[in-house]
Design a protein around this motif. Structure first.
Motif, mmCIF file in Angstrom:
data_model
loop_
_atom_site.group_PDB
_atom_site.id
_atom_site.type_symbol
_atom_site.label_atom_id
_atom_site.label_comp_id
_atom_site.label_asym_id
_atom_site.label_seq_id
_atom_site.Cartn_x
_atom_site.Cartn_y
_atom_site.Cartn_z
ATOM 1 N N GLN A 88 0.824 -1.202 0.000
ATOM 2 C CA GLN A 88 0.000 0.000 0.000
ATOM 3 C C GLN A 88 0.860 1.255 0.000
ATOM 4 O O GLN A 88 0.562 2.222 -0.714
ATOM 5 C CB GLN A 88 -0.932 -0.008 1.208
ATOM 6 N N ASP A 89 1.925 1.245 0.778
ATOM 7 C CA ASP A 89 2.814 2.409 0.840
ATOM 8 C C ASP A 89 3.497 2.641 -0.499
ATOM 9 O O ASP A 89 3.643 3.780 -0.959
ATOM 10 C CB ASP A 89 3.853 2.198 1.943
ATOM 11 N N MET A 90 3.896 1.570 -1.169
ATOM 12 C CA MET A 90 4.545 1.693 -2.474
ATOM 13 C C MET A 90 3.596 2.316 -3.502
ATOM 14 O O MET A 90 3.968 3.225 -4.247
ATOM 15 C CB MET A 90 5.039 0.330 -2.941
ATOM 16 N N GLY A 91 2.352 1.815 -3.534
ATOM 17 C CA GLY A 91 1.379 2.362 -4.474
ATOM 18 C C GLY A 91 1.062 3.815 -4.193
ATOM 19 O O GLY A 91 0.984 4.635 -5.114
ATOM 20 N N ARG A 92 0.876 4.140 -2.910
ATOM 21 C CA ARG A 92 0.539 5.528 -2.542
ATOM 22 C C ARG A 92 1.674 6.485 -2.907
ATOM 23 O O ARG A 92 1.436 7.546 -3.502
ATOM 24 C CB ARG A 92 0.266 5.600 -1.042
ATOM 25 N N GLN A 93 2.901 6.128 -2.541
ATOM 26 C CA GLN A 93 4.025 7.022 -2.812
ATOM 27 C C GLN A 93 4.260 7.197 -4.312
ATOM 28 O O GLN A 93 4.639 8.279 -4.769
ATOM 29 C CB GLN A 93 5.287 6.503 -2.133
ATOM 30 N N ALA A 94 4.041 6.141 -5.087
ATOM 31 C CA ALA A 94 4.223 6.248 -6.539
ATOM 32 C C ALA A 94 3.265 7.280 -7.123
ATOM 33 O O ALA A 94 3.652 8.119 -7.946
ATOM 34 C CB ALA A 94 4.018 4.890 -7.199
ATOM 35 N N VAL A 95 1.998 7.230 -6.698
ATOM 36 C CA VAL A 95 1.014 8.193 -7.212
ATOM 37 C C VAL A 95 1.357 9.604 -6.762
ATOM 38 O O VAL A 95 1.294 10.560 -7.554
ATOM 39 C CB VAL A 95 -0.406 7.813 -6.747
ATOM 40 N N GLU A 96 1.732 9.775 -5.519
ATOM 41 C CA GLU A 96 2.035 11.112 -5.018
ATOM 42 C C GLU A 96 3.210 11.726 -5.764
ATOM 43 O O GLU A 96 3.205 12.928 -6.070
ATOM 44 C CB GLU A 96 2.307 11.050 -3.519
ATOM 45 N N ARG A 97 4.195 10.928 -6.099
ATOM 46 C CA ARG A 97 5.335 11.448 -6.850
ATOM 47 C C ARG A 97 4.961 11.731 -8.303
ATOM 48 O O ARG A 97 5.464 12.667 -8.916
ATOM 49 C CB ARG A 97 6.509 10.468 -6.753
ATOM 50 N N LEU A 98 4.048 10.943 -8.836
ATOM 51 C CA LEU A 98 3.601 11.178 -10.207
ATOM 52 C C LEU A 98 2.758 12.448 -10.294
ATOM 53 O O LEU A 98 2.921 13.241 -11.227
ATOM 54 C CB LEU A 98 2.796 9.980 -10.704
ATOM 55 N N VAL A 99 1.895 12.659 -9.326
ATOM 56 C CA VAL A 99 1.073 13.878 -9.307
ATOM 57 C C VAL A 99 1.975 15.112 -9.163
ATOM 58 O O VAL A 99 1.736 16.144 -9.804
ATOM 59 C CB VAL A 99 0.033 13.811 -8.178
ATOM 60 N N ALA A 100 3.005 14.999 -8.353
ATOM 61 C CA ALA A 100 3.949 16.107 -8.217
ATOM 62 C C ALA A 100 4.642 16.404 -9.544
ATOM 63 O O ALA A 100 4.850 17.570 -9.912
ATOM 64 C CB ALA A 100 4.982 15.794 -7.138
ATOM 65 N N LYS A 101 4.973 15.350 -10.293
ATOM 66 C CA LYS A 101 5.568 15.552 -11.621
ATOM 67 C C LYS A 101 4.585 16.259 -12.546
ATOM 68 O O LYS A 101 4.960 17.175 -13.288
ATOM 69 C CB LYS A 101 5.971 14.196 -12.221
ATOM 70 N N LEU A 102 3.323 15.865 -12.508
ATOM 71 C CA LEU A 102 2.307 16.489 -13.348
ATOM 72 C C LEU A 102 2.096 17.953 -12.979
ATOM 73 O O LEU A 102 1.782 18.774 -13.844
ATOM 74 C CB LEU A 102 0.989 15.710 -13.232
ATOM 75 N N ASP A 103 2.268 18.262 -11.701
ATOM 76 C CA ASP A 103 2.113 19.646 -11.246
ATOM 77 C C ASP A 103 3.375 20.478 -11.436
ATOM 78 O O ASP A 103 3.391 21.669 -11.101
ATOM 79 C CB ASP A 103 1.716 19.661 -9.760
ATOM 80 N N GLY A 104 4.431 19.844 -11.940
ATOM 81 C CA GLY A 104 5.668 20.569 -12.184
ATOM 82 C C GLY A 104 6.553 20.734 -10.980
ATOM 83 O O GLY A 104 7.518 21.502 -11.010
ATOM 84 N N THR A 105 6.277 19.992 -9.897
ATOM 85 C CA THR A 105 7.075 20.135 -8.678
ATOM 86 C C THR A 105 7.849 18.867 -8.328
ATOM 87 O O THR A 105 8.587 18.847 -7.340
ATOM 88 C CB THR A 105 6.172 20.497 -7.485
ATOM 89 N N GLY A 106 7.679 17.819 -9.103
ATOM 90 C CA GLY A 106 8.302 16.540 -8.773
ATOM 91 C C GLY A 106 9.763 16.474 -9.184
ATOM 92 O O GLY A 106 10.258 17.293 -9.957
ATOM 93 N N THR A 107 10.456 15.489 -8.643
ATOM 94 C CA THR A 107 11.863 15.249 -8.956
ATOM 95 C C THR A 107 12.024 13.804 -9.431
ATOM 96 O O THR A 107 11.082 13.016 -9.408
ATOM 97 C CB THR A 107 12.749 15.479 -7.721
ATOM 98 N N ASP A 108 13.248 13.490 -9.845
ATOM 99 C CA ASP A 108 13.540 12.135 -10.319
ATOM 100 C C ASP A 108 14.217 11.305 -9.231
ATOM 101 O O ASP A 108 15.034 10.430 -9.518
ATOM 102 C CB ASP A 108 14.445 12.196 -11.557
ATOM 103 N N GLU A 109 13.879 11.559 -7.990
ATOM 104 C CA GLU A 109 14.524 10.856 -6.889
ATOM 105 C C GLU A 109 14.111 9.385 -6.833
ATOM 106 O O GLU A 109 13.047 8.984 -7.312
ATOM 107 C CB GLU A 109 14.184 11.529 -5.555
ATOM 108 N N VAL A 110 14.977 8.608 -6.216
ATOM 109 C CA VAL A 110 14.700 7.198 -5.945
ATOM 110 C C VAL A 110 14.340 7.073 -4.473
ATOM 111 O O VAL A 110 15.109 7.471 -3.596
ATOM 112 C CB VAL A 110 15.925 6.322 -6.262
ATOM 113 N N VAL A 111 13.156 6.551 -4.199
ATOM 114 C CA VAL A 111 12.681 6.384 -2.829
ATOM 115 C C VAL A 111 12.721 4.910 -2.473
ATOM 116 O O VAL A 111 11.988 4.102 -3.058
ATOM 117 C CB VAL A 111 11.249 6.934 -2.656
#
Length: 338
Positions: free
Chosen positions: A295-318
């Protein structure tokens, strides 16, 4: 069905004002925005997805490429998929499911058609042939998994290398000197799937550091495959007292086979598993395990993707740190038992 015009009349504003509140393209006073939002809530208005996409140049859809392979433990994959879908909805996105077997063709289709605004890829291999395509497209993407080269690709995963090391460390602390790994199906290693390869790397490294004898044997699913794998291990290394299992379908057959052979767990042999908590606690013996944080993996993946769509995300490895829960399946090696 409630229309945008009806919302506008109810709120006492123009239709364009309602549209601006929905799209956020223009600044609207707080009092007007709240009045429009209240009307939307009271009337139960749902914007037309097609019209919304045309207005925003977005589909508000995230494509999720999920593996549906017979050699993978599907419940874990589905738990991740559910977490992706539920988290996506909280951000206003729907999820389009694609099968992993489509490979690069699916990436090309999504990137070239506008079917989705972004992609999440699962079942990542070390040298995954889908990744060059992702790097060549401007479409945001996130991997649930870790390839050999992560450059330009945000990733979320359990730290499987640390997971393998943690399993060996636990058994070594209990005095076990000969350990066997009952691994995933052979095809998983043949594809160089990242999670399996990294777990094995962590196990091997820590075993070398600790001076522990180690065998790794891939194992198909089911009783017969587990029986053959266990027989081979005990024939090659009869002094084995510790087992690390990274194969959910082998857990219960292994426990049954050990009982049939008169090997008590944990008095004679210890068993530790890399598996979901549900598998560990519902086994015939409560298993010491490192949990898969699906569940944590799925949630964090979406949150990082939404941040990318909003122009605030990074290419970090979590990498999510592994957590080992000690239950009743591990204990001191027979030679160190008191």
């Amino acid at each position: 069905m409630v229309t945008l015009a009806e919302v506008a009349r109810h709120a006492g504003v123009s239709a364009s004002t309602v549209s601006y509140v929905l799209s956020g393209k223009r600044s609207i006073s707080t009092s007007t925005r709240l009045r429009v939002e209240q009307s939307i809530h009271e009337l139960g208005y749902h914007p037309n997805a097609g019209a919304r996409a045309l207005a925003s140049s977005r589909s508000n859809i995230i494509a999720l490429m999920i593996p549906l392979r017979t050699d993978m433990y599907v419940p874990v994959m589905m738990e991740i998929a559910v977490a992706v879908a539920t988290t996506a909805r909280t951000h206003g996105y729907d999820v389009l499911l694609l099968t992993g077997e489509e490979g690069p063709d699916a990436v090309r289709r999504v990137a070239g058609s506008g079917l989705a605004d972004a992609m999440i890829l699962m079942d990542v291999e070390l040298d995954d042939e889908r990744l060059p395509l992702l790097r060549d497209t401007a479409q945001p993407s996130v991997l649930i998994g870790l390839p050999a080269d992560t450059s330009g690709l945000p990733c979320v995963d359990l730290d499987f290398r640390a997971t393998g090391a943690l399993c060996v460390e636990h058994l070594a602390t209990l005095g076990h000197r000969d350990i066997a790994v009952i691994g995933e199906a052979p095809a998983v290693y043949e594809r160089h799937t990242g999670f399996a390869e990294r777990t094995l790397d962590g196990i091997r490294s820590r075993a070398r550091e600790s001076g522990i004898g180690l065998l790794h044997r891939p194992c198909g699913g089911g009783y017969d495959a587990t029986a053959a794998t266990l027989a081979r291990i005990l024939d090659e290394r009869p002094g084995t007292t510790g087992f690390v299992v990274q194969n959910e379908q082998a857990v219960e057959p292994l426990l049954a086979l050990l009982r049939q052979q008169g090997r008590a767990v944990p008095e004679d042999v210890s068993v530790i598993a890399v598996c979901p908590d549900q598998v560990a606690v519902q086994a015939s013996l409560r298993l010491t395990s490192v949990s898969i944080p699906a569940q944590d993996m799925g949630r964090q993946a979406v949150e990082r993707l939404v941040a990318k769509l909003d122009g605030t995300g990074t290419d970090e490895v979590v990498l999510i740190a592994p957590e080992l829960t000690v239950r009743t399946s591990t204990g001191p090696a027979p030679s160190t038992a008191v």
